[in-house]
Design an enzyme around this catalytic site. Structure first.
Site, PDB file in Angstrom:
ATOM      1  N   ASP A   1      44.822  40.621  39.809  1.00  0.00           N
ATOM      2  CA  ASP A   1      43.291  40.068  38.650  1.00  0.00           C
ATOM      3  C   ASP A   1      41.367  40.817  39.636  1.00  0.00           C
ATOM      4  O   ASP A   1      41.548  40.411  40.433  1.00  0.00           O
ATOM      5  CB  ASP A   1      43.100  38.515  39.220  1.00  0.00           C
ATOM      6  CG  ASP A   1      45.123  38.096  38.662  1.00  0.00           C
ATOM      7  OD1 ASP A   1      44.980  38.720  37.281  1.00  0.00           O
ATOM      8  OD2 ASP A   1      45.465  37.477  39.383  1.00  0.00           O
TER       9      ASP A   1
ATOM     10  N   CYS B   1      48.168  37.855  40.966  1.00  0.00           N
ATOM     11  CA  CYS B   1      48.616  36.588  40.113  1.00  0.00           C
ATOM     12  C   CYS B   1      49.564  36.009  40.964  1.00  0.00           C
ATOM     13  O   CYS B   1      50.161  36.612  42.481  1.00  0.00           O
ATOM     14  CB  CYS B   1      49.174  37.479  39.594  1.00  0.00           C
ATOM     15  SG  CYS B   1      50.603  36.077  38.618  1.00  0.00           S
TER      16      CYS B   1
END
Length: 279
Positions: free
Chosen positions: A194, A187
Site C-alpha cells: 500500500d 495489507c
C-alpha cells in the site's frame, strides 16, 4: 491486534471469489475498529475528535430503466466513530453488483449506497456520486507542507519501530505541516503493498525531521489496513512528541478502482477529497 483474529477469517480478501453483477448488499464486509484500537489502547476514548475514512470509488456503473449503462465516481466519508471500517475487496465486489441492475437515476443509487454503507459501518456515512464531467474539472492537488523526504540519511532497518520517535522534539514551539511521499505499508491479509503520501500538521514542540522520516519508513514491512496505520501514527506522535494539536492525513494509491484516504485530527475538520499525482 492478532492478525488471525476470527473476525478477519471470514473476509473475502485474499481468497478466490465470484464476481456478482446483480445488486447484493450482503457482499459488504465489516472489520471492527476495536481490533486495532484495543492494541493502541484507544477503544474507549480516541485521542482525535475529527476524522473520516475518505474513499474515492472510480468504477461505479449501473443500468438505467431503459437498460443503458450509467457511470459515476463516488466520494465516500465513513466517520471515525463508526463501529466498523469497510473491507476494501468487499466494497469492490459490492460495487460490481450494481453493474447489471437497473435503477431509476443517480440519486437512487447514491441513496442505496449510503444506506448500505451505514448498515455495514454502523455509523455515519456520507456518499456523493459525481458525473465524469464534473469530476474532470478537479485538478491534481498537493498536500500542503514541507516535504521531509530529501534527507541525506542511511536506512538499514525496515521493521516497524515506534521508538524511533523517542526524544524527537526540541523546545522550539512551532506550527508545521510536514509531508512525506515515502509511506508504504502492506495489507494485513494479502501482504500486497500500500503506497501513500502522508501529511502531519501539528502545533507544539518542533519534531525532528530525521527521526520522523525514519519512523515513517519503518512502516515499509508493516502489515495493517490504511485506517489502522493512520491511527497508529497519530497515537505514536501524541505519545512521543506530545503536540498540543495534531492532524494526520494519508492518501493512498488506488487499488481495484478504490483509493482510501484516512484523516484524524484533534483540532481541524475533514479536508476536501482532492486527488494527488499518484491517484
Amino acid at each position: 491486534m492478532q492478525y488471525h483474529d476470527q473476525s478477519l477469517q471470514t473476509l473475502k480478501l485474499g481468497k478466490k471469489t465470484e464476481y456478482i453483477s446483480t445488486y447484493d448488499r450482503t457482499l459488504l464486509q465489516a472489520v471492527p475498529r476495536k481490533l486495532n484500537r484495543d492494541d493502541l489502547g484507544i477503544s474507549t476514548k480516541q485521542p482525535f475528535s475529527f476524522g473520516a475514512d475518505i474513499w474515492t470509488a472510480y468504477e461505479i456503473s449501473w443500468l438505467n430503466l431503459k437498460g443503458v449503462p450509467q457511470v459515476a465516481i463516488a466520494d465516500v466519508e465513513i466517520d471515525y466513530q463508526s463501529e466498523n471500517l469497510i473491507e476494501s475487496k468487499s466494497f469492490k465486489l459490492y460495487l460490481n453488483s450494481f453493474n447489471q441492475s437497473q435503477f431509476e437515476n443517480l440519486q437512487q443509487v447514491e441513496q442505496i449506497l449510503q444506506q448500505d454503507l451505514i448498515k455495514c459501518a454502523k455509523g455515519q456515512v456520507k456518499v456523493r456520486l459525481n458525473s465524469l464531467q464534473n469530476y474532470a474539472q478537479q485538478p491534481i492537488a498537493t498536500l500542503q507542507g514541507e516535504c521531509i523526504d530529501e534527507q541525506d540519511i542511511e536506512i538499514l532497518c525496515y521493521e516497524f519501530d515506534p521508538n524511533l520517535l523517542e526524544n524527537c522534539t526540541n523546545k522550539q514551539w512551532v506550527e508545521e505541516k510536514l509531508v512525506s511521499h515515502l509511506l508504504k505499508s502492506n495489507c494485513l491479509i494479502t501482504n500486497q503493498p500500500d503506497w501513500g503520501t502522508v501529511q502531519i500538521h501539528y502545533i507544539g514542540n518542533q519534531i525532528n525531521r530525521e527521526k520522523l522520516l525514519r519512523y515513517l519508513i519503518s512502516f515499509r514491512q508493516h502489515n495493517e489496513f490504511h485506517e489502522q496505520c493512520v491511527e497508529r501514527i497519530f497515537c505514536d506522535l501524541m505519545k512521543f512528541a506530545q503536540p498540543e494539536k495534531l492532524s494526520v492525513y494519508a492518501r493512498y494509491t488506488r487499488r481495484g478502482g478504490l483509493d482510501i484516504n484516512p484523516f484524524r485530527s484533534n483540532f481541524e475538520p475533514i479536508p476536501l477529497n482532492q486527488r494527488l499525482a499518484r491517484q
